[in-house]
Scaffold this motif. Structure first.
Motif, PDB file in Angstrom:
ATOM      1  N   MET A  59       4.614  50.916  76.289  1.00  5.75           N
ATOM      2  CA  MET A  59       3.682  49.794  76.173  1.00  5.75           C
ATOM      3  C   MET A  59       4.420  48.599  75.597  1.00  5.75           C
ATOM      4  SD  MET A  59       0.114  49.683  74.009  1.00  5.75           S
ATOM      5  CE  MET A  59      -0.838  50.551  75.233  1.00  5.75           C
ATOM      6  N   ALA A  60       4.210  47.437  76.140  1.00  3.98           N
ATOM      7  CA  ALA A  60       4.865  46.220  75.653  1.00  3.98           C
ATOM      8  C   ALA A  60       4.349  45.859  74.272  1.00  3.98           C
ATOM      9  CB  ALA A  60       4.604  45.071  76.619  1.00  3.98           C
ATOM     10  N   GLY A  61       5.230  45.265  73.464  1.00  4.66           N
ATOM     11  CA  GLY A  61       4.870  44.955  72.088  1.00  4.66           C
ATOM     12  C   GLY A  61       3.638  44.084  71.952  1.00  4.66           C
ATOM     13  N   GLU A  62       3.506  43.100  72.852  1.00  5.63           N
ATOM     14  CA  GLU A  62       2.362  42.206  72.732  1.00  5.63           C
ATOM     15  C   GLU A  62       1.050  42.899  73.110  1.00  5.63           C
ATOM     16  OE1 GLU A  62       2.197  39.361  71.266  1.00  5.63           O
ATOM     17  OE2 GLU A  62       4.330  39.198  70.943  1.00  5.63           O
ATOM     18  N   ASP A  63       1.152  44.096  73.687  1.00  6.51           N
ATOM     19  CA  ASP A  63      -0.059  44.817  74.075  1.00  6.51           C
ATOM     20  C   ASP A  63      -0.716  45.507  72.884  1.00  6.51           C
ATOM     21  OD1 ASP A  63       1.274  45.903  77.275  1.00  6.51           O
ATOM     22  OD2 ASP A  63       0.329  44.028  76.671  1.00  6.51           O
ATOM     23  N   VAL A  64      -0.001  45.652  71.770  1.00 11.49           N
ATOM     24  CA  VAL A  64      -0.598  46.265  70.585  1.00 11.49           C
ATOM     25  C   VAL A  64      -0.958  45.171  69.580  1.00 11.49           C
ATOM     26  CG1 VAL A  64       0.483  48.530  70.830  1.00 11.49           C
ATOM     27  CG2 VAL A  64       1.668  46.762  69.530  1.00 11.49           C
ATOM     28  N   ARG A  65      -2.143  45.322  69.025  1.00 12.99           N
ATOM     29  CA  ARG A  65      -2.605  44.381  67.995  1.00 12.99           C
ATOM     30  C   ARG A  65      -2.502  45.084  66.653  1.00 12.99           C
ATOM     31  NH1 ARG A  65      -6.196  40.228  68.939  1.00 12.99           N
ATOM     32  NH2 ARG A  65      -7.585  40.972  67.305  1.00 12.99           N
ATOM     33  N   ILE A  66      -1.683  44.537  65.773  1.00 15.97           N
ATOM     34  CA  ILE A  66      -1.496  45.118  64.451  1.00 15.97           C
ATOM     35  C   ILE A  66      -2.136  44.199  63.429  1.00 15.97           C
ATOM     36  CG2 ILE A  66       0.157  45.889  62.712  1.00 15.97           C
ATOM     37  CD1 ILE A  66       2.071  46.584  64.970  1.00 15.97           C
ATOM     38  N   GLY A  67      -3.112  44.700  62.722  1.00 20.11           N
ATOM     39  CA  GLY A  67      -3.785  43.925  61.702  1.00 20.11           C
ATOM     40  C   GLY A  67      -2.997  43.907  60.410  1.00 20.11           C
TER      41      GLY A  67
ATOM     42  N   VAL B 215      -8.147  46.577  65.985  1.00 20.88           N
ATOM     43  CA  VAL B 215      -6.688  46.658  65.914  1.00 20.88           C
ATOM     44  C   VAL B 215      -6.194  48.066  66.224  1.00 20.88           C
ATOM     45  CG1 VAL B 215      -6.493  44.722  64.298  1.00 20.88           C
ATOM     46  CG2 VAL B 215      -6.653  47.058  63.397  1.00 20.88           C
ATOM     47  N   ASP B 216      -4.915  48.121  66.668  1.00 20.07           N
ATOM     48  CA  ASP B 216      -4.266  49.394  67.014  1.00 20.07           C
ATOM     49  C   ASP B 216      -3.487  49.970  65.842  1.00 20.07           C
ATOM     50  OD1 ASP B 216      -4.979  49.194  69.874  1.00 20.07           O
ATOM     51  OD2 ASP B 216      -3.588  47.507  69.849  1.00 20.07           O
ATOM     52  N   GLY B 217      -3.218  49.153  64.835  1.00 16.75           N
ATOM     53  CA  GLY B 217      -2.488  49.572  63.644  1.00 16.75           C
ATOM     54  C   GLY B 217      -2.802  48.577  62.542  1.00 16.75           C
ATOM     55  N   LEU B 218      -2.436  48.929  61.303  1.00  7.57           N
ATOM     56  CA  LEU B 218      -2.767  48.069  60.167  1.00  7.57           C
ATOM     57  C   LEU B 218      -1.658  48.096  59.127  1.00  7.57           C
ATOM     58  CD1 LEU B 218      -5.102  46.347  58.809  1.00  7.57           C
ATOM     59  CD2 LEU B 218      -5.641  48.437  57.539  1.00  7.57           C
ATOM     60  N   VAL B 219      -1.284  46.903  58.649  1.00 10.04           N
ATOM     61  CA  VAL B 219      -0.382  46.775  57.508  1.00 10.04           C
ATOM     62  C   VAL B 219      -1.230  46.462  56.277  1.00 10.04           C
ATOM     63  CG1 VAL B 219       1.471  45.414  56.460  1.00 10.04           C
ATOM     64  CG2 VAL B 219       1.561  45.976  58.904  1.00 10.04           C
ATOM     65  N   VAL B 220      -1.000  47.216  55.204  1.00  4.39           N
ATOM     66  CA  VAL B 220      -1.636  46.939  53.913  1.00  4.39           C
ATOM     67  C   VAL B 220      -0.545  46.335  53.040  1.00  4.39           C
ATOM     68  CG1 VAL B 220      -2.943  47.862  51.975  1.00  4.39           C
ATOM     69  CG2 VAL B 220      -3.178  48.906  54.241  1.00  4.39           C
ATOM     70  N   PRO B 221      -0.623  45.024  52.761  1.00  4.93           N
ATOM     71  CA  PRO B 221       0.503  44.321  52.145  1.00  4.93           C
ATOM     72  C   PRO B 221       0.635  44.567  50.653  1.00  4.93           C
ATOM     73  CG  PRO B 221      -1.322  42.816  52.404  1.00  4.93           C
ATOM     74  CD  PRO B 221      -1.755  44.127  53.029  1.00  4.93           C
ATOM     75  N   GLY B 222       1.745  44.040  50.121  1.00  7.39           N
ATOM     76  CA  GLY B 222       1.903  43.994  48.683  1.00  7.39           C
ATOM     77  C   GLY B 222       0.953  42.957  48.106  1.00  7.39           C
ATOM     78  N   GLY B 223       0.756  43.018  46.820  1.00  7.67           N
ATOM     79  CA  GLY B 223      -0.165  42.138  46.116  1.00  7.67           C
ATOM     80  C   GLY B 223      -0.550  42.813  44.811  1.00  7.67           C
ATOM     81  N   GLU B 224      -1.804  42.742  44.455  1.00  6.82           N
ATOM     82  CA  GLU B 224      -2.298  43.400  43.237  1.00  6.82           C
ATOM     83  C   GLU B 224      -3.271  44.488  43.672  1.00  6.82           C
ATOM     84  OE1 GLU B 224      -4.737  44.137  40.784  1.00  6.82           O
ATOM     85  OE2 GLU B 224      -2.899  44.844  39.827  1.00  6.82           O
ATOM     86  N   SER B 225      -2.865  45.735  43.489  1.00 10.07           N
ATOM     87  CA  SER B 225      -3.600  46.865  44.072  1.00 10.07           C
ATOM     88  C   SER B 225      -5.032  46.982  43.565  1.00 10.07           C
ATOM     89  CB  SER B 225      -2.842  48.177  43.836  1.00 10.07           C
ATOM     90  OG  SER B 225      -2.692  48.439  42.453  1.00 10.07           O
TER      91      SER B 225
ATOM     92  N   ALA C 294      10.066  55.565  49.785  1.00  6.30           N
ATOM     93  CA  ALA C 294       9.543  55.449  51.151  1.00  6.30           C
ATOM     94  C   ALA C 294       9.092  56.826  51.621  1.00  6.30           C
ATOM     95  CB  ALA C 294      10.585  54.880  52.106  1.00  6.30           C
ATOM     96  N   VAL C 295       7.905  56.866  52.225  1.00  7.63           N
ATOM     97  CA  VAL C 295       7.271  58.125  52.610  1.00  7.63           C
ATOM     98  C   VAL C 295       6.564  57.927  53.952  1.00  7.63           C
ATOM     99  CG1 VAL C 295       5.492  59.822  51.972  1.00  7.63           C
ATOM    100  CG2 VAL C 295       6.882  58.782  50.203  1.00  7.63           C
ATOM    101  N   ARG C 296       6.538  58.994  54.746  1.00  6.24           N
ATOM    102  CA  ARG C 296       5.741  58.979  55.981  1.00  6.24           C
ATOM    103  C   ARG C 296       4.968  60.290  56.076  1.00  6.24           C
ATOM    104  NH1 ARG C 296       7.591  58.059  62.328  1.00  6.24           N
ATOM    105  NH2 ARG C 296       5.497  58.432  63.177  1.00  6.24           N
ATOM    106  N   GLN C 297       3.734  60.175  56.518  1.00  8.06           N
ATOM    107  CA  GLN C 297       2.926  61.356  56.812  1.00  8.06           C
ATOM    108  C   GLN C 297       2.128  61.065  58.078  1.00  8.06           C
ATOM    109  OE1 GLN C 297       0.734  63.158  53.571  1.00  8.06           O
ATOM    110  NE2 GLN C 297      -0.798  63.999  54.976  1.00  8.06           N
ATOM    111  N   GLY C 298       2.502  61.698  59.170  1.00  5.55           N
ATOM    112  CA  GLY C 298       1.826  61.448  60.435  1.00  5.55           C
ATOM    113  C   GLY C 298       1.945  59.989  60.842  1.00  5.55           C
TER     114      GLY C 298
ATOM    115  N   ARG D 197       2.787  51.822  68.932  1.00  2.00           N
ATOM    116  CA  ARG D 197       2.892  51.944  70.392  1.00  2.00           C
ATOM    117  C   ARG D 197       2.799  53.403  70.832  1.00  2.00           C
ATOM    118  NH1 ARG D 197       7.354  48.110  69.590  1.00  2.00           N
ATOM    119  NH2 ARG D 197       6.390  46.049  69.778  1.00  2.00           N
ATOM    120  N   SER D 198       3.366  54.292  70.017  1.00  8.07           N
ATOM    121  CA  SER D 198       3.411  55.699  70.422  1.00  8.07           C
ATOM    122  C   SER D 198       2.043  56.355  70.470  1.00  8.07           C
ATOM    123  CB  SER D 198       4.323  56.492  69.478  1.00  8.07           C
ATOM    124  OG  SER D 198       3.715  56.681  68.214  1.00  8.07           O
ATOM    125  N   VAL D 199       1.052  55.755  69.813  1.00 10.28           N
ATOM    126  CA  VAL D 199      -0.302  56.345  69.823  1.00 10.28           C
ATOM    127  C   VAL D 199      -1.309  55.457  70.536  1.00 10.28           C
ATOM    128  CG1 VAL D 199       0.100  57.650  67.719  1.00 10.28           C
ATOM    129  CG2 VAL D 199      -0.950  55.395  67.565  1.00 10.28           C
TER     130      VAL D 199
END
Length: 198
Positions: free
Chosen positions: A1-9, A43-53, A165-169, A195-197
């Protein structure tokens, strides 16, 4: 899938929203701010940014986003948390502030501000498993570290003897801020996860 085809929030309640949007664009993905449940649903994916948790947690509840976030992450939405975002993706915070909640998604326990106060911020080269091209330049600002991980979580990087750094699924988290360096390899890794999902 092309990069522009995924919307990442990018969760746009507080924190490094513009920087993540720019890093996603530089990685070939379409980034959009997310403040409301209907935006999250699109959205197809989401970034949760740095800031004040703590602030981000309380605003997510106030904006009616906390439960939709939990539901989408549980159902497999690819998500990437940096710094405060790592704290929000943890199943447990070792030293939570009063009223602080998490979204969950990674079976880990994190310690807030573990690397020290604002004036103890630093940069360091971090070898991240699965990211080619040499170490990633990590910016650590009042950064957490991971105290422990469950059996399902994979440790991708350590610094100073601590997990950063950690990944789970479909969930990825870093203690550091790659969006502040001009090195977009972490964002490209996340875009490929989306893209993979999708």
């Amino acid at each position: 899938m092309a990069g522009e085809d995924v919307r990442i929030g990018v969760l746009a309640l507080q924190g490094d929203v513009r920087e993540h949007l720019a890093a996603l664009a530089a990685s070939g993905a379409a980034g959009v701010p997310v403040r409301r449940p209907e935006e999250l649903a699109a959205v197809d994916g989401l970034v949760v940014p740095g800031g004040e948790s703590t602030t981000m947690s309380k605003l997510a509840v106030l904006f009616g986003l906390m439960e939709p976030l939990r539901e989408r992450v549980r159902s497999g939405l690819p998500v990437y948390g940096t710094c405060a975002g790592m704290i929000l993706l943890a199943e447990k915070i070792l030293d939570p502030r009063s009223g602080q909640e998490t979204v969950g998604g990674i079976d880990m326990i994190v310690r807030r501000n573990a690397f020290g106060r604002q004036n103890e911020s630093f940069e360091a080269a971090v070898d991240v498993r699965g990211v080619g091209g040499g170490p990633v330049e990590g910016v650590f600002i009042r950064a957490p570290w991971v105290e422990s991980v469950g059996a399902e979580a994979e440790v991708l990087a350590e610094h100073g003897g601590h997990v950063v750094a950690v990944r789970q699924g479909n969930a990825l988290a870093t203690s550091f801020h790659p969006e502040l360096t001009g090195d977009h390899r972490m964002h490209r890794l996340f875009a490929e996860m989306v893209r993979s999902v999708s």
